[in-house]
Design a protein around this motif. Structure first.
Motif, PDB file in Angstrom:
ATOM      1  N   VAL A 119      50.851  48.249  48.498  1.00 37.14           N
ATOM      2  CA  VAL A 119      51.210  46.895  48.068  1.00 37.14           C
ATOM      3  C   VAL A 119      50.537  46.634  46.721  1.00 37.14           C
ATOM      4  O   VAL A 119      51.163  46.136  45.781  1.00 37.14           O
ATOM      5  N   MET A 120      49.242  46.993  46.628  1.00 35.18           N
ATOM      6  CA  MET A 120      48.527  46.802  45.368  1.00 35.18           C
ATOM      7  C   MET A 120      49.223  47.556  44.234  1.00 35.18           C
ATOM      8  O   MET A 120      49.433  47.004  43.151  1.00 35.18           O
ATOM      9  N   GLU A 121      49.595  48.792  44.473  1.00 38.61           N
ATOM     10  CA  GLU A 121      50.259  49.579  43.431  1.00 38.61           C
ATOM     11  C   GLU A 121      51.603  48.956  43.052  1.00 38.61           C
ATOM     12  O   GLU A 121      51.919  48.812  41.867  1.00 38.61           O
ATOM     13  N   ALA A 122      52.391  48.567  44.050  1.00 38.79           N
ATOM     14  CA  ALA A 122      53.707  47.988  43.772  1.00 38.79           C
ATOM     15  C   ALA A 122      53.580  46.693  42.972  1.00 38.79           C
ATOM     16  O   ALA A 122      54.322  46.470  42.008  1.00 38.79           O
ATOM     17  N   VAL A 123      52.627  45.852  43.349  1.00 37.79           N
ATOM     18  CA  VAL A 123      52.461  44.567  42.657  1.00 37.79           C
ATOM     19  C   VAL A 123      51.947  44.794  41.233  1.00 37.79           C
ATOM     20  O   VAL A 123      52.383  44.126  40.292  1.00 37.79           O
ATOM     21  N   THR A 124      51.064  45.754  41.068  1.00 32.55           N
ATOM     22  CA  THR A 124      50.557  46.067  39.732  1.00 32.55           C
ATOM     23  C   THR A 124      51.692  46.542  38.832  1.00 32.55           C
ATOM     24  O   THR A 124      51.840  46.082  37.691  1.00 32.55           O
ATOM     25  N   HIS A 125      52.511  47.451  39.340  1.00 31.94           N
ATOM     26  CA  HIS A 125      53.622  47.953  38.531  1.00 31.94           C
ATOM     27  C   HIS A 125      54.700  46.884  38.334  1.00 31.94           C
ATOM     28  O   HIS A 125      55.437  46.932  37.344  1.00 31.94           O
ATOM     29  N   ALA A 149      42.775  41.159  45.978  1.00 29.35           N
ATOM     30  CA  ALA A 149      41.747  41.317  47.015  1.00 29.35           C
ATOM     31  C   ALA A 149      41.585  42.791  47.390  1.00 29.35           C
ATOM     32  O   ALA A 149      40.460  43.277  47.559  1.00 29.35           O
ATOM     33  N   ILE A 150      42.688  43.504  47.509  1.00 28.17           N
ATOM     34  CA  ILE A 150      42.619  44.946  47.808  1.00 28.17           C
ATOM     35  C   ILE A 150      41.943  45.681  46.653  1.00 28.17           C
ATOM     36  O   ILE A 150      41.059  46.524  46.862  1.00 28.17           O
ATOM     37  N   ALA A 151      42.327  45.367  45.426  1.00 25.73           N
ATOM     38  CA  ALA A 151      41.747  46.039  44.256  1.00 25.73           C
ATOM     39  C   ALA A 151      40.239  45.812  44.197  1.00 25.73           C
ATOM     40  O   ALA A 151      39.476  46.746  43.917  1.00 25.73           O
ATOM     41  N   HIS A 152      39.799  44.602  44.469  1.00 26.30           N
ATOM     42  CA  HIS A 152      38.355  44.325  44.461  1.00 26.30           C
ATOM     43  C   HIS A 152      37.643  45.126  45.545  1.00 26.30           C
ATOM     44  O   HIS A 152      36.506  45.567  45.348  1.00 26.30           O
ATOM     45  N   ARG A 153      38.320  45.327  46.670  1.00 21.82           N
ATOM     46  CA  ARG A 153      37.707  46.048  47.789  1.00 21.82           C
ATOM     47  C   ARG A 153      37.609  47.551  47.512  1.00 21.82           C
ATOM     48  O   ARG A 153      36.628  48.191  47.885  1.00 21.82           O
ATOM     49  N   VAL A 154      38.619  48.125  46.859  1.00 16.31           N
ATOM     50  CA  VAL A 154      38.670  49.587  46.760  1.00 16.31           C
ATOM     51  C   VAL A 154      38.269  50.154  45.402  1.00 16.31           C
ATOM     52  O   VAL A 154      38.009  51.351  45.295  1.00 16.31           O
ATOM     53  N   LEU A 155      38.213  49.310  44.366  1.00 12.58           N
ATOM     54  CA  LEU A 155      37.896  49.821  43.033  1.00 12.58           C
ATOM     55  C   LEU A 155      36.664  49.128  42.461  1.00 12.58           C
ATOM     56  O   LEU A 155      36.654  47.907  42.320  1.00 12.58           O
ATOM     57  N   ALA A 183      45.821  42.596  36.654  1.00 15.19           N
ATOM     58  CA  ALA A 183      46.006  43.541  35.552  1.00 15.19           C
ATOM     59  C   ALA A 183      44.685  43.807  34.840  1.00 15.19           C
ATOM     60  O   ALA A 183      44.353  44.957  34.541  1.00 15.19           O
ATOM     61  N   ALA A 184      43.912  42.759  34.591  1.00 16.92           N
ATOM     62  CA  ALA A 184      42.622  42.933  33.911  1.00 16.92           C
ATOM     63  C   ALA A 184      41.672  43.763  34.767  1.00 16.92           C
ATOM     64  O   ALA A 184      40.979  44.648  34.252  1.00 16.92           O
ATOM     65  N   TRP A 185      41.631  43.503  36.080  1.00 12.05           N
ATOM     66  CA  TRP A 185      40.745  44.268  36.969  1.00 12.05           C
ATOM     67  C   TRP A 185      41.103  45.758  36.939  1.00 12.05           C
ATOM     68  O   TRP A 185      40.247  46.625  37.060  1.00 12.05           O
ATOM     69  N   LEU A 186      42.393  46.036  36.735  1.00  5.05           N
ATOM     70  CA  LEU A 186      42.848  47.425  36.699  1.00  5.05           C
ATOM     71  C   LEU A 186      42.886  47.983  35.278  1.00  5.05           C
ATOM     72  O   LEU A 186      43.438  49.055  35.040  1.00  5.05           O
ATOM     73  N   GLY A 187      42.293  47.253  34.336  1.00  7.35           N
ATOM     74  CA  GLY A 187      42.146  47.754  32.976  1.00  7.35           C
ATOM     75  C   GLY A 187      43.385  47.653  32.115  1.00  7.35           C
ATOM     76  O   GLY A 187      43.467  48.268  31.059  1.00  7.35           O
ATOM     77  N   ARG A 188      44.350  46.845  32.541  1.00 16.02           N
ATOM     78  CA  ARG A 188      45.583  46.719  31.771  1.00 16.02           C
ATOM     79  C   ARG A 188      45.491  45.536  30.812  1.00 16.02           C
ATOM     80  O   ARG A 188      44.770  44.584  31.042  1.00 16.02           O
TER      81      ARG A 188
END
Length: 194
Positions: A119-125, A149-155, A183-188
């Motif tokens: 879900v995190m990947e799909a929403v990010t893309h 919330a998932i991104a904060h938990r796993v990255l 996007a910012a949390w994932l460096g985009r």
């Protein structure tokens, strides 16, 4: 985490499908926030990642599935994505898949954790594609909040290594919505802010 991510994944997939339906042929070679991907490559990756989680849901090994699809004609992305998202729905239909251990590229995890990651990947893309297309549709903020919330938990927010497919976290712009914070949390970075 006891959440059933299937309804969220279905909503994320429907949002992606709606966004893909807005793609015009002249946009396929355009840039995306994924520096090495143009829109066509991003669509290939989104369809390939969707096929990967379908295989995982069916009990297969996610590493055995290439996260891109080849041979899709420029006017075939809607059909290609609809096909793979139907595969996901079918392969995750059994409730037992949520607690079964599955094999994903980052290791072994219960199905609900693996699908939450997708879900995190799909929403990010979704954000990547929306940015590349000039934000043609409003996006579902609840999906972005879940993905964040998932991104904060796993990255972690510190420097991420080469084996992590996301850049280090960047500051979110002032007044950022949930998608921009994700996007910012994932460096985009937004194409308009780059």
């Amino acid at each position: 985490m006891n959440t059933d991510p299937r309804p969220l994944y279905a909503r994320a997939a429907e949002q992606i499908a709606a966004l893909i339906r807005t793609v015009r042929p002249e946009q396929l070679a355009g840039p995306t926030p994924c520096g090495e991907f143009d829109v066509r490559t991003l669509l290939s990756h989104m369809a390939g990642g969707t096929r990967r989680i379908a295989v995982v849901g069916a009990g297969g090994d996610g590493l055995a599935v290439r996260p891109f699809v080849d041979g899709v004609p420029d006017d075939g992305w809607v059909a290609a994505y609809d096909e793979v998202r139907a595969e996901v729905e079918q392969s995750w239909a059994d409730d037992a898949r949520l607690d079964a251990l599955v094999h994903v590229p980052w290791g072994e995890a219960p199905g609900r954790i693996a699908l939450s990651g997708y879900v995190m990947e799909a929403v990010t893309h979704t954000w990547d594609l929306s940015e590349a297309l000039g934000r043609p549709l409003g996006l579902d903020p609840e999906l972005a909040e879940f993905a964040l919330a998932i991104a904060h938990r796993v990255l972690p927010d510190e420097q991420r290594g080469d084996d992590v497919p996301f850049d280090s976290a960047a500051p979110a712009p002032e007044g950022a919505d949930a998608y921009e914070r994700l996007a910012a949390w994932l460096g985009r970075r937004s194409l308009s802010r780059a």
